[in-house]
Design a protein around this motif. Structure first.
Motif, mmCIF file in Angstrom:
data_model
loop_
_atom_site.group_PDB
_atom_site.id
_atom_site.type_symbol
_atom_site.label_atom_id
_atom_site.label_comp_id
_atom_site.label_asym_id
_atom_site.label_seq_id
_atom_site.Cartn_x
_atom_site.Cartn_y
_atom_site.Cartn_z
ATOM 1 N N VAL A 42 -35.558 -29.891 47.462
ATOM 2 C CA VAL A 42 -35.220 -30.767 46.352
ATOM 3 C C VAL A 42 -33.725 -30.677 46.035
ATOM 4 N N ARG A 43 -33.149 -29.491 46.091
ATOM 5 C CA ARG A 43 -31.724 -29.314 45.765
ATOM 6 C C ARG A 43 -30.817 -30.162 46.646
ATOM 7 N N ASP A 44 -31.297 -30.521 47.836
ATOM 8 C CA ASP A 44 -30.491 -31.295 48.774
ATOM 9 C C ASP A 44 -30.394 -32.778 48.411
ATOM 10 N N ILE A 45 -31.329 -33.269 47.620
ATOM 11 C CA ILE A 45 -31.319 -34.704 47.302
ATOM 12 C C ILE A 45 -31.241 -34.999 45.806
ATOM 13 N N MET A 46 -31.376 -33.985 44.974
ATOM 14 C CA MET A 46 -31.413 -34.229 43.526
ATOM 15 C C MET A 46 -30.060 -34.691 43.007
ATOM 16 N N THR A 47 -30.110 -35.419 41.920
ATOM 17 C CA THR A 47 -28.919 -35.802 41.184
ATOM 18 C C THR A 47 -28.665 -34.702 40.165
ATOM 19 N N SER A 48 -27.467 -34.142 40.178
ATOM 20 C CA SER A 48 -27.194 -33.032 39.261
ATOM 21 C C SER A 48 -26.498 -33.479 37.978
ATOM 22 N N ARG A 49 -26.157 -34.745 37.889
ATOM 23 C CA ARG A 49 -25.520 -35.280 36.673
ATOM 24 C C ARG A 49 -26.635 -35.590 35.669
ATOM 25 N N LEU A 50 -26.694 -34.815 34.609
ATOM 26 C CA LEU A 50 -27.746 -34.970 33.614
ATOM 27 C C LEU A 50 -27.190 -35.581 32.330
ATOM 28 N N VAL A 51 -27.977 -36.457 31.747
ATOM 29 C CA VAL A 51 -27.640 -37.022 30.451
ATOM 30 C C VAL A 51 -28.730 -36.572 29.500
ATOM 31 N N THR A 52 -28.322 -35.953 28.408
ATOM 32 C CA THR A 52 -29.284 -35.398 27.461
ATOM 33 C C THR A 52 -29.053 -35.962 26.062
ATOM 34 N N VAL A 53 -30.115 -35.919 25.276
ATOM 35 C CA VAL A 53 -30.040 -36.284 23.862
ATOM 36 C C VAL A 53 -30.901 -35.293 23.092
ATOM 37 N N GLU A 54 -30.703 -35.262 21.791
ATOM 38 C CA GLU A 54 -31.545 -34.449 20.919
ATOM 39 C C GLU A 54 -32.736 -35.288 20.476
ATOM 40 N N PRO A 55 -33.823 -34.657 20.053
ATOM 41 C CA PRO A 55 -35.030 -35.410 19.659
ATOM 42 C C PRO A 55 -34.790 -36.459 18.584
ATOM 43 N N VAL A 85 -33.361 -40.106 30.579
ATOM 44 C CA VAL A 85 -32.565 -39.203 29.745
ATOM 45 C C VAL A 85 -33.452 -38.025 29.371
ATOM 46 N N LEU A 86 -32.887 -36.838 29.415
ATOM 47 C CA LEU A 86 -33.630 -35.637 29.042
ATOM 48 C C LEU A 86 -33.511 -35.413 27.541
ATOM 49 N N VAL A 87 -34.621 -35.105 26.897
ATOM 50 C CA VAL A 87 -34.624 -34.790 25.470
ATOM 51 C C VAL A 87 -34.614 -33.265 25.357
ATOM 52 N N MET A 88 -33.517 -32.756 24.814
ATOM 53 C CA MET A 88 -33.323 -31.307 24.730
ATOM 54 C C MET A 88 -33.275 -30.859 23.276
ATOM 55 N N GLU A 89 -33.873 -29.728 23.019
ATOM 56 C CA GLU A 89 -33.749 -29.073 21.721
ATOM 57 C C GLU A 89 -33.135 -27.711 22.009
ATOM 58 N N GLY A 90 -31.837 -27.613 21.742
ATOM 59 C CA GLY A 90 -31.113 -26.411 22.160
ATOM 60 C C GLY A 90 -31.068 -26.398 23.682
ATOM 61 N N ASP A 91 -31.519 -25.302 24.275
ATOM 62 C CA ASP A 91 -31.551 -25.181 25.734
ATOM 63 C C ASP A 91 -32.915 -25.551 26.319
ATOM 64 N N GLU A 92 -33.828 -25.994 25.462
ATOM 65 C CA GLU A 92 -35.196 -26.243 25.917
ATOM 66 C C GLU A 92 -35.467 -27.728 26.139
ATOM 67 N N LEU A 93 -36.028 -28.033 27.303
ATOM 68 C CA LEU A 93 -36.420 -29.395 27.636
ATOM 69 C C LEU A 93 -37.690 -29.739 26.875
ATOM 70 N N ARG A 94 -37.601 -30.749 26.006
ATOM 71 C CA ARG A 94 -38.733 -31.150 25.157
ATOM 72 C C ARG A 94 -39.445 -32.393 25.644
ATOM 73 N N GLY A 95 -38.748 -33.208 26.426
ATOM 74 C CA GLY A 95 -39.360 -34.433 26.912
ATOM 75 C C GLY A 95 -38.385 -35.250 27.729
ATOM 76 N N LEU A 96 -38.868 -36.403 28.187
ATOM 77 C CA LEU A 96 -38.092 -37.322 28.995
ATOM 78 C C LEU A 96 -38.243 -38.710 28.404
ATOM 79 N N VAL A 97 -37.168 -39.464 28.382
ATOM 80 C CA VAL A 97 -37.250 -40.862 27.978
ATOM 81 C C VAL A 97 -36.779 -41.690 29.167
ATOM 82 N N SER A 98 -37.679 -42.524 29.674
ATOM 83 C CA SER A 98 -37.318 -43.422 30.768
ATOM 84 C C SER A 98 -37.043 -44.806 30.206
#
Length: 139
Positions: free
Chosen positions: A5-18, A37-50
């Motif tokens: 997976v590391r060979d093809i993944m996109t490492s540029r992440l866009v995050t927002v707070e809940p 977009v990743l929904v983060m609370e602090g360092d914890e992944l809380r959800g995904l918004v597509s």
């Protein structure tokens, strides 16, 4: 051919707070030319918004979109991969859960995203999806 997976993944992440308004989430997607977009609370992944979540869980419900939050639109079920997972595992997970994008986490922290398009470019670059996914963004 990539094996992990590391060979093809996109490492540029866009995050927002809940509590981020969905309109802000949508603008981030537009500006970054992304569909998740990743929904983060602090360092914890809380959800995904597509992009689909925005339509089905927010826009279709109506009301004041400035009052709706990322938390109300996000997918609660998080299916994740690790950088060391094989490409076949990514395909299996997407098929099993009918998802188009999967976060990649390392020791509990998001480090990337693998999309159906990433897999198509890797596995079948001559396919319509592979060609579209490899093309420059439409802006």
């Amino acid at each position: 051919m990539a094996r992990h997976v590391r060979d093809i993944m996109t490492s540029r992440l866009v995050t927002v707070e809940p509590q981020t308004p969905v309109t802000t989430v949508a603008r981030k997607m537009r500006d970054e030319d992304i569909g998740l977009v990743l929904v983060m609370e602090g360092d914890e992944l809380r959800g995904l918004v597509s992009d689909r979540d925005l339509v089905v869980r927010s826009l279709a419900e109506g009301g004041d979109q400035e009052q709706r939050t990322a938390a109300s639109a996000c997918s609660g079920d998080i299916y994740a991969l690790t950088p060391d997972d094989g490409i076949d595992r990514a395909v299996q997970l997407m098929r099993e859960h009918s998802v188009r994008r999967v976060p990649v986490v390392d020791h509990g922290h998001p480090v990337g995203i693998v999309s159906l398009g990433d897999l198509a470019v890797e596995r079948d670059p001559g396919s319509a999806l592979g060609g579209i996914s490899a093309a420059e963004p439409n802006r």
